[in-house]
Write a protein that holds these residues in place. Structure first.
Motif, PDB file in Angstrom:
ATOM      1  N   LEU A   4       0.918  -1.234   0.036  1.00 33.61           N
ATOM      2  CA  LEU A   4       0.298  -0.002  -0.258  1.00 33.61           C
ATOM      3  C   LEU A   4       0.766   1.525  -0.141  1.00 33.61           C
ATOM      4  O   LEU A   4       1.869   0.925   0.248  1.00 33.61           O
ATOM      5  N   VAL A   5       0.591   1.828  -1.104  1.00 38.55           N
ATOM      6  CA  VAL A   5       1.062   3.430  -0.680  1.00 38.55           C
ATOM      7  C   VAL A   5       0.063   4.201  -1.031  1.00 38.55           C
ATOM      8  O   VAL A   5      -0.274   4.650  -1.613  1.00 38.55           O
ATOM      9  N   GLU A   6       0.549   5.799   0.174  1.00 40.85           N
ATOM     10  CA  GLU A   6      -0.397   6.678  -0.005  1.00 40.85           C
ATOM     11  C   GLU A   6       0.107   7.532  -0.396  1.00 40.85           C
ATOM     12  O   GLU A   6       1.907   7.926  -0.322  1.00 40.85           O
ATOM     13  N   SER A   7      -0.454   9.225  -0.534  1.00 43.55           N
ATOM     14  CA  SER A   7      -0.145   9.971  -1.414  1.00 43.55           C
ATOM     15  C   SER A   7      -0.844  10.588  -1.168  1.00 43.55           C
ATOM     16  O   SER A   7      -2.740  10.877  -0.934  1.00 43.55           O
ATOM     17  N   GLY A   8      -0.992  12.395  -1.433  1.00 45.70           N
ATOM     18  CA  GLY A   8      -2.303  13.272  -1.232  1.00 45.70           C
ATOM     19  C   GLY A   8      -1.756  14.004   0.320  1.00 45.70           C
ATOM     20  O   GLY A   8      -2.637  14.820  -0.121  1.00 45.70           O
ATOM     21  N   GLY A   9      -1.379  13.871   1.000  1.00 41.73           N
ATOM     22  CA  GLY A   9      -1.368  14.855   2.435  1.00 41.73           C
ATOM     23  C   GLY A   9      -0.712  15.913   2.083  1.00 41.73           C
ATOM     24  O   GLY A   9       0.819  16.475   1.001  1.00 41.73           O
ATOM     25  N   GLY A  10      -0.412  17.026   3.232  1.00 47.90           N
ATOM     26  CA  GLY A  10       0.547  18.010   3.169  1.00 47.90           C
ATOM     27  C   GLY A  10      -0.258  19.308   4.087  1.00 47.90           C
ATOM     28  O   GLY A  10      -0.432  18.645   4.670  1.00 47.90           O
ATOM     29  N   LEU A  11      -0.356  20.503   3.243  1.00 49.03           N
ATOM     30  CA  LEU A  11      -0.301  21.276   4.264  1.00 49.03           C
ATOM     31  C   LEU A  11      -1.719  22.003   4.399  1.00 49.03           C
ATOM     32  O   LEU A  11      -1.660  22.305   2.937  1.00 49.03           O
ATOM     33  N   VAL A  12      -2.221  22.307   4.924  1.00 48.91           N
ATOM     34  CA  VAL A  12      -4.013  22.885   4.086  1.00 48.91           C
ATOM     35  C   VAL A  12      -4.094  23.764   5.604  1.00 48.91           C
ATOM     36  O   VAL A  12      -4.196  23.280   7.184  1.00 48.91           O
ATOM     37  N   GLN A  13      -5.177  24.898   5.206  1.00 47.36           N
ATOM     38  CA  GLN A  13      -5.297  25.900   6.205  1.00 47.36           C
ATOM     39  C   GLN A  13      -6.897  25.096   7.455  1.00 47.36           C
ATOM     40  O   GLN A  13      -7.496  24.029   6.680  1.00 47.36           O
ATOM     41  N   GLN A  82     -11.883  11.346   1.314  1.00 48.14           N
ATOM     42  CA  GLN A  82     -11.534  13.284   1.221  1.00 48.14           C
ATOM     43  C   GLN A  82     -12.310  12.890   2.529  1.00 48.14           C
ATOM     44  O   GLN A  82     -13.621  12.800   3.374  1.00 48.14           O
ATOM     45  N   MET A  83     -11.056  14.446   2.415  1.00 44.80           N
ATOM     46  CA  MET A  83     -11.074  14.980   4.226  1.00 44.80           C
ATOM     47  C   MET A  83     -11.895  16.676   3.808  1.00 44.80           C
ATOM     48  O   MET A  83     -11.533  17.283   3.402  1.00 44.80           O
ATOM     49  N   ASN A  84     -12.850  17.104   4.827  1.00 42.79           N
ATOM     50  CA  ASN A  84     -13.099  18.526   4.011  1.00 42.79           C
ATOM     51  C   ASN A  84     -13.463  18.668   6.194  1.00 42.79           C
ATOM     52  O   ASN A  84     -13.518  18.729   6.612  1.00 42.79           O
ATOM     53  N   SER A  85     -13.157  20.095   5.949  1.00 41.10           N
ATOM     54  CA  SER A  85     -14.061  21.087   6.393  1.00 41.10           C
ATOM     55  C   SER A  85     -12.723  20.297   8.409  1.00 41.10           C
ATOM     56  O   SER A  85     -12.789  20.651   9.336  1.00 41.10           O
ATOM     57  N   LEU A  86     -11.440  20.501   7.419  1.00 41.84           N
ATOM     58  CA  LEU A  86     -10.146  19.861   7.829  1.00 41.84           C
ATOM     59  C   LEU A  86     -10.035  21.115   9.707  1.00 41.84           C
ATOM     60  O   LEU A  86     -10.203  22.197   9.298  1.00 41.84           O
ATOM     61  N   LYS A  87      -9.326  20.069  10.814  1.00 38.56           N
ATOM     62  CA  LYS A  87      -9.464  20.877  11.689  1.00 38.56           C
ATOM     63  C   LYS A  87      -7.862  21.107  12.001  1.00 38.56           C
ATOM     64  O   LYS A  87      -7.778  19.233  11.785  1.00 38.56           O
ATOM     65  N   PRO A  88      -6.952  21.617  12.715  1.00 42.67           N
ATOM     66  CA  PRO A  88      -6.071  21.762  13.406  1.00 42.67           C
ATOM     67  C   PRO A  88      -5.375  20.254  13.903  1.00 42.67           C
ATOM     68  O   PRO A  88      -4.492  19.361  13.932  1.00 42.67           O
ATOM     69  N   GLU A  89      -6.702  19.591  14.792  1.00 45.23           N
ATOM     70  CA  GLU A  89      -6.586  18.760  15.964  1.00 45.23           C
ATOM     71  C   GLU A  89      -6.906  17.281  14.730  1.00 45.23           C
ATOM     72  O   GLU A  89      -6.536  16.322  14.378  1.00 45.23           O
ATOM     73  N   ASP A  90      -6.691  17.348  13.310  1.00 40.94           N
ATOM     74  CA  ASP A  90      -6.723  16.934  12.439  1.00 40.94           C
ATOM     75  C   ASP A  90      -5.328  16.170  11.800  1.00 40.94           C
ATOM     76  O   ASP A  90      -4.732  14.998  11.236  1.00 40.94           O
ATOM     77  N   THR A  91      -4.569  16.906  11.561  1.00 41.03           N
ATOM     78  CA  THR A  91      -2.658  16.485  11.912  1.00 41.03           C
ATOM     79  C   THR A  91      -2.514  15.871  12.043  1.00 41.03           C
ATOM     80  O   THR A  91      -2.327  15.476  13.475  1.00 41.03           O
ATOM     81  N   ALA A  92      -1.852  15.456  11.490  1.00 43.30           N
ATOM     82  CA  ALA A  92      -1.470  13.297  12.021  1.00 43.30           C
ATOM     83  C   ALA A  92      -0.984  12.751  10.924  1.00 43.30           C
ATOM     84  O   ALA A  92      -0.712  13.456   9.409  1.00 43.30           O
ATOM     85  N   VAL A  93      -0.205  12.195  10.773  1.00 42.43           N
ATOM     86  CA  VAL A  93       0.050  10.970   9.483  1.00 42.43           C
ATOM     87  C   VAL A  93      -0.546  10.136   9.728  1.00 42.43           C
ATOM     88  O   VAL A  93      -1.610   8.959  10.111  1.00 42.43           O
ATOM     89  N   THR A 125      -0.643  18.109   7.824  1.00 37.45           N
ATOM     90  CA  THR A 125      -0.929  19.447   8.669  1.00 37.45           C
ATOM     91  C   THR A 125      -2.002  20.442   8.561  1.00 37.45           C
ATOM     92  O   THR A 125      -1.830  21.131   6.802  1.00 37.45           O
ATOM     93  N   VAL A 126      -2.502  20.246   9.804  1.00 40.08           N
ATOM     94  CA  VAL A 126      -3.590  21.791   9.235  1.00 40.08           C
ATOM     95  C   VAL A 126      -3.292  22.143  10.119  1.00 40.08           C
ATOM     96  O   VAL A 126      -3.716  22.312  11.432  1.00 40.08           O
ATOM     97  N   SER A 127      -3.286  23.611   9.445  1.00 42.02           N
ATOM     98  CA  SER A 127      -3.212  24.966  10.433  1.00 42.02           C
ATOM     99  C   SER A 127      -3.857  25.789  11.053  1.00 42.02           C
ATOM    100  O   SER A 127      -4.916  26.001   9.824  1.00 42.02           O
ATOM    101  N   SER A 128      -4.130  26.305  12.028  1.00 40.39           N
ATOM    102  CA  SER A 128      -5.391  26.873  12.065  1.00 40.39           C
ATOM    103  C   SER A 128      -5.330  29.076  11.825  1.00 40.39           C
ATOM    104  O   SER A 128      -3.690  29.258  11.117  1.00 40.39           O
TER     105      SER A 128
END
Length: 128
Positions: A4-13, A82-93, A125-128
């Motif tokens: 399994l190979v994941e992709s699509g992560g990153g930094l988002v507000q 699909q992750m919407n309405s992301l929050k800082p507490e969603d920050t994780a691997v 990573t979800v920034s506030s």
């Protein structure tokens, strides 16, 4: 064996969206339930969402319900989150996982011990 190979992560507000993808090898992947877990710094890995091998049944953690959607395309050996309405507490691997096809077409495991294959993870990573 399944890889399994994941992709699509990153930094988002906060409030933004991301779509994670998981590419699976192996001709039998279409018969395996799949899931997403995440691990934040200093915390244990936790369940996020899972989907039956048929794609007809899904399960979500309370924190993911209403914001995240898991899906799969067995013809392409892909699983998505699909992750919407992301929050800082969603920050994780975020980790993609799959079982060995133990269950029926509606089986949606949600415990680590029920999954046999794991990806390397992708950082969100979800920034506030």
């Amino acid at each position: 064996q399944v890889q399994l190979v994941e992709s699509g992560g990153g930094l988002v507000q906060a409030g933004g969206s991301l779509r994670l993808s998981c590419a699976a090898s192996g001709r039998t992947f279409g018969r395996f339930a799949a899931g997403w877990f995440r691990q934040a710094p200093g915390k244990e890995r936790e369940f996020v969402a899972s989907i039956s091998w048929s794609g007809g049944t899904t399960d979500y953690s309370d924190s993911a319900k209403g914001r995240f959607t898991i899906s799969r395309d067995n013809a392409k050996n892909m699983v998505y989150l699909q992750m919407n309405s992301l929050k800082p507490e969603d920050t994780a691997v975020y980790y993609c996982s799959a079982d060995r096809g133990r269950g029926s077409y509606y089986y949606t495991p949600n415990r680590e011990s029920e999954f046999d294959y794991w990806g390397q993870g992708t950082q969100v990573t979800v920034s506030s």
